[in-house]
Scaffold this active site. Structure first.
Site, PDB file in Angstrom:
ATOM      1  N   CYS A  39       0.655  -1.139  -0.162  1.00 26.44           N
ATOM      2  CA  CYS A  39      -0.046   0.116   0.208  1.00 26.44           C
ATOM      3  C   CYS A  39       1.225   1.215   0.407  1.00 26.44           C
ATOM      4  O   CYS A  39       2.151   0.909   0.208  1.00 26.44           O
ATOM      5  CB  CYS A  39      -0.802  -0.024   1.082  1.00 26.44           C
ATOM      6  SG  CYS A  39      -1.730   1.480   0.845  1.00 26.44           S
ATOM      7  N   CYS A  43      -1.238   3.549   7.526  1.00 24.11           N
ATOM      8  CA  CYS A  43      -2.378   3.544   8.544  1.00 24.11           C
ATOM      9  C   CYS A  43      -1.739   3.036   9.861  1.00 24.11           C
ATOM     10  O   CYS A  43      -1.298   2.123   9.581  1.00 24.11           O
ATOM     11  CB  CYS A  43      -3.766   2.918   8.345  1.00 24.11           C
ATOM     12  SG  CYS A  43      -4.326   4.012   6.467  1.00 24.11           S
ATOM     13  N   CYS A  46      -2.878  -0.280  10.385  1.00 26.67           N
ATOM     14  CA  CYS A  46      -3.660  -1.206   9.430  1.00 26.67           C
ATOM     15  C   CYS A  46      -2.963  -2.614   9.699  1.00 26.67           C
ATOM     16  O   CYS A  46      -1.846  -3.001  10.055  1.00 26.67           O
ATOM     17  CB  CYS A  46      -2.778  -0.721   7.987  1.00 26.67           C
ATOM     18  SG  CYS A  46      -2.818  -2.104   7.451  1.00 26.67           S
TER      19      CYS A  46
HETATM   20  S1  SF4 Z   1      -5.783   0.031   6.425  1.00 25.80           S
HETATM   21 FE1  SF4 Z   1      -3.076  -0.530   4.644  1.00 25.80          FE
HETATM   22  S2  SF4 Z   1      -4.603  -1.437   3.229  1.00 25.80           S
HETATM   23 FE2  SF4 Z   1      -5.945  -0.051   3.768  1.00 25.80          FE
HETATM   24  S3  SF4 Z   1      -5.374   2.399   3.418  1.00 25.80           S
HETATM   25 FE3  SF4 Z   1      -4.999   2.253   5.649  1.00 25.80          FE
HETATM   26  S4  SF4 Z   1      -2.194   1.260   5.162  1.00 25.80           S
HETATM   27 FE4  SF4 Z   1      -3.494   0.818   3.277  1.00 25.80          FE
END
Ligand code: SF4
Length: 306
Positions: A39, A43, A46
């Site tokens: 990604c 986040c 995540c």
């Molecule tokens: S939760 Fe994880 S997969 Fe989803 S946008 Fe954020 S970093 Fe990317």
């Protein structure tokens, strides 16, 4: 490939014996396919962090999807990682087209952070998608930066509005997913969500999964994002006027693929077949339905005014 499965009970084809137990067959009616864990966002909570960049060759991915369709799949959801990262969305585009045109699945959906989606993608592939869910945790750019749900110099919120307008233009049902955590738990999102008018607003309570976003070998430390059940409830109460809000508390979420509190991969359906892989996946059918796993999932059935 991991799946949410509904379970049916059928009788054995052998002549019935009075003591014969029914044979259980599990149907993977709704499947989540995370074809990449990579990604471009970071986040802090995540649990799909990149530990490998391996992506199945497209023909193998299609073979797996066909096996699932033959086993009863009706709904496929593509997520990640960020599914638009691979070949700038072309890989995903080919899969959604295959699922709609060749496999004729009633529901094809995507979960994305939205940062890589271009209008040209909608022009080419929009007709093959029923629902596009975009993740957005805040309408304050600074909060998005703090959470990690953003790229430097780009506005996540502006992008969200842009995608909402493309969804309308190309007739894709628009959905929003938000993770409620320490940094957005006091926000009032009523005005923006009402203005964006998604078909569903899925609101998740920030969840810890051992080995993924918490614990010794994890790539994230999500503890500082965790909120209490009461804080989550207060957030829901503040947004009770929003009818499309669907809450996902920790109690509801924890069942999915996290037996014993961590996500363990089941066997591959490409190696052992769908039924054998399902046996090792820890699916709980009752929780699937309780969690609202089955709902109106084809855009044709949504009665949307575009
Ligand atoms: S939760 Fe994880 S997969 Fe989803 S946008 Fe954020 S970093 Fe990317």
């Amino acid at each position: 490939m991991s799946g949410n499965r509904s379970q049916v009970i059928i009788q054995s084809k052998r002549p019935p014996l009075s003591s014969a137990a029914p044979v259980k067959v599990t149907t993977p009616s709704s499947v989540n396919y995370h074809f990449t864990r990579q990604c471009n966002y970071k986040c802090g909570f995540c649990f799909h962090t990149a530990i490998t960049s391996f992506v199945l060759p497209i023909e193998e991915a299609k073979r797996g999807l066909r096996l699932l369709k033959e086993a009863g799949m009706k709904k496929i959801n593509f997520s990640g990682g960020e599914p638009f990262l691979q070949q700038k969305g072309a890989f995903l585009g080919e899969l959604v087209q295959y699922c709609k045109q060749e496999l004729q699945l009633p529901s094809v959906s995507i979960v994305s952070n939205g940062s890589m989606i271009k209008e040209a993608w909608f022009q080419k592939y929009g007709e093959f998608v029923d629902i596009l869910a975009i993740s957005c945790d805040s309408f304050d750019e600074q909060t998005n930066q703090t959470i990690g749900r953003a790229q430097r110099g780009k506005s996540h919120v502006e992008n969200l509005y842009k995608i909402q307008s493309w969804c309308k233009k190309y007739r894709v049902a628009f959905k929003i997913n938000s993770v409620i955590n320490t940094f957005n738990v006091h926000e009032d999102m009523t005005e923006n969500i009402t203005g964006l008018n998604p078909v569903r607003w899925k609101v998740f309570q920030c969840l810890l999964i051992e080995g993924e976003n918490t614990g010794e070998n994890s790539l994230r430390e999500a503890e500082k994002f965790v909120i209490t059940d009461q804080e989550f409830q207060d957030f829901l109460d503040r947004h009770q006027s929003i009818k499309c809000l669907v809450p996902e508390s920790n109690q509801k979420m924890r069942f999915l693929d996290c037996r014993a509190g961590r996500k363990d991969p089941s066997k591959s359906i490409l190696d052992v077949g769908v039924q054998e892989a399902i046996k090792f996946s820890g699916f709980d059918e009752k929780m699937f339905f309780k969690r609202g796993g089955k709902y109106v999932w084809s855009k044709a059935d949504m009665k949307l005014s575009w």
